[in-house]
Design an enzyme around this catalytic site. Structure first.
Site: not given
Ligand code: CS2
Ligand code: MG
Length: 408
Positions: A147, A159, A216, A218, A242, A268, A289, A345, A408
């Site tokens: 990634r 981020y 990602d 976000h 993602e 996620e 995810r 992941e 985000w």
């Molecule tokens: C991220 C994570 O792993 C990912 O894809 O989006 O770092 C996510 O931001 C954190 O797990 C949030 O708790």
């Molecule tokens: Mg993520």
């Protein structure tokens, strides 16, 4: 076999983790991950105040019935706190069932569907040169899928982008700042959309066409911007894009899907099968995810993956370091057992975390494996855990350059 002991253990060996420990009348111990990044104590209270009394004296054998009892019973369904609490109970019961049977959990889920689970690691850099070093470091560690996140010109901090690494250094990004309130980052979508395709062009030129690459976003884009990004990345053949939009508006993905062939991964922050209903039945995504930790455990995630399988949608289970090693093990047993596995992941936990949680899963030549220990295969060293007290820690918040709070 009755549940006799229920303990909620909070530890913070670098990140906060909430672990549920169930002990049966026969002395068998099961562990479950209940970690909800930045809201850890809410799940600990839900477990201690509302679930412990329901579990004492309950039959430890009937996993599906306990899942349904905790899901339907309280009247208030779904939500990240409830589903993380249910997840912890569910994982602990699968752990117990495996230990009683003398089998790793994946055997109870139907046995092995593959030799190992392809893992992707995180590479980031504030510049493209720094990103290249990070990619080389991951390749040297054996990763076969990567990634990619980078800094964006004009933005102070983005981020998902850690400190730049030297050659040979490990990725040690800690996304949750150990501060009493979240730190603030800034965001400019137009600058990001201009920059990212250039990054992928450079990475493909340097590392070739075959390396699976992921990215990602976000949740920061509108459906139209997501479509634009997906299209601009098509020449670079991503494994997935993602979280291009905040997908609680599932219908928004119709626009993205109709405009680009870049594969899409979402979920996620989802916690139930219903969060995926439109996305799966309309085939608006390619990868699910969710983690077992945030989507009702092995039982909850298995239901989502079986539903997804009908539509040729695969798994991409969330595996950041805020999922504990217990949650990671639960993911790996599913990864090995289900037919519609896609990728896993894998952000490696720090050494202190791995002293507290002794794992038996392995990462060899790009592939993760849950190992052959009975149950989930993770042990908790409670005295090591006690040495790391809970410390408030929060993900950053994200504001546009004019100060507006942003997704985000
Ligand atoms: C991220 C994570 O792993 C990912 O894809 O989006 O770092 C996510 O931001 C954190 O797990 C949030 O708790
Ligand atoms: Mg993520």
């Amino acid at each position: 076999m009755k549940i006799e002991g229920v303990d909620v253990i909070i530890t913070s060996p670098g990140r906060n983790f909430v672990t549920l420990k169930l002990t049966t009348s026969d002395g068998v111990v099961g562990l479950g991950d209940a970690t909800l990044n930045g809201r850890e104590l809410a799940v600990a209270s839900y477990l201690r105040d509302h679930i412990v009394p329901l579990l004492i004296g309950r039959d430890a054998d009937n996993i599906e019935d306990t899942w349904q009892y905790l899901y339907r019973g309280p009247y208030w369904r779904r939500g990240p706190v409830t589903m993380a609490a249910i997840a912890a109970v569910d994982m602990a019961l699968w752990d117990i069932k495996g230990k009683v049977a003398g089998l790793p959990v994946y055997q109870l889920l139907g046995g092995r569907s593959r030799r190992g689970a392809l893992a992707y690691g995180h590479a980031s850099g504030t510049t493209v040169d720094a990103l290249f070093i990070a990619i080389h470091n991951l390749l040297d560690d054996g990763f076969k899928a990567i990634r990619i996140q980078t800094g964006v010109p004009g933005l102070a901090k983005v981020y998902g982008v850690g400190n730049d690494q030297l050659a040979g250094q490990k990725y040690d990004y800690e996304p949750a700042g150990r501060t009493a309130v979240p730190i603030q980052e800034d965001w400019d979508t137009a600058a990001y959309l201009r920059h990212i395709p250039k990054v992928f062009e450079a990475v493909r030129a340097e590392f070739g066409a075959a390396l699976p690459l992921l990215h990602d976003a976000h949740h920061r884009l509108t459906p139209n911007q997501g479509a634009q990004l997906g299209r601009s990345l098509e020449p670079f053949d991503l494994f997935w894009l993602e979280d291009c939009t905040p997908a609680e508006n599932q219908e928004g993905l119709r626009r993205v899907r109709s405009q680009t062939t870049t594969p899409l991964a979402i979920g996620e922050v989802f916690n139930s099968i219903f969060d995926y209903q439109t996305l799966i039945t309309e085939q608006l995504i390619d990868y699910v995810r969710s983690s077992a930790t945030h989507a009702g455990g092995i039982t909850g995630l298995r239901k989502i993956m079986d539903f997804a399988a009908i539509y040729q949608i695969k798994s991409g289970i969330h595996g950041p370091t805020d999922v504990s090693p217990v949650g990671m093990a639960a993911a790996l047993h599913l990864d090995i057992a289900i037919h519609n596995f896609g990728i896993q992941e894998f952000m490696v936990h720090n050494e202190r975390t791995l002293e507290v949680f002794q794992t038996s899963y392995t990462f060899i030549d790009g592939l993760l494996d849950p190992g052959e220990n009975p149950g989930l295969g993770v042990e908790l060293d409670e005295s090591a855990a006690a040495a790391f007290e809970y410390t408030p820690a929060y993900l950053p918040v994200n504001r546009l350059l004019d100060g507006t709070m942003h997704d985000w």
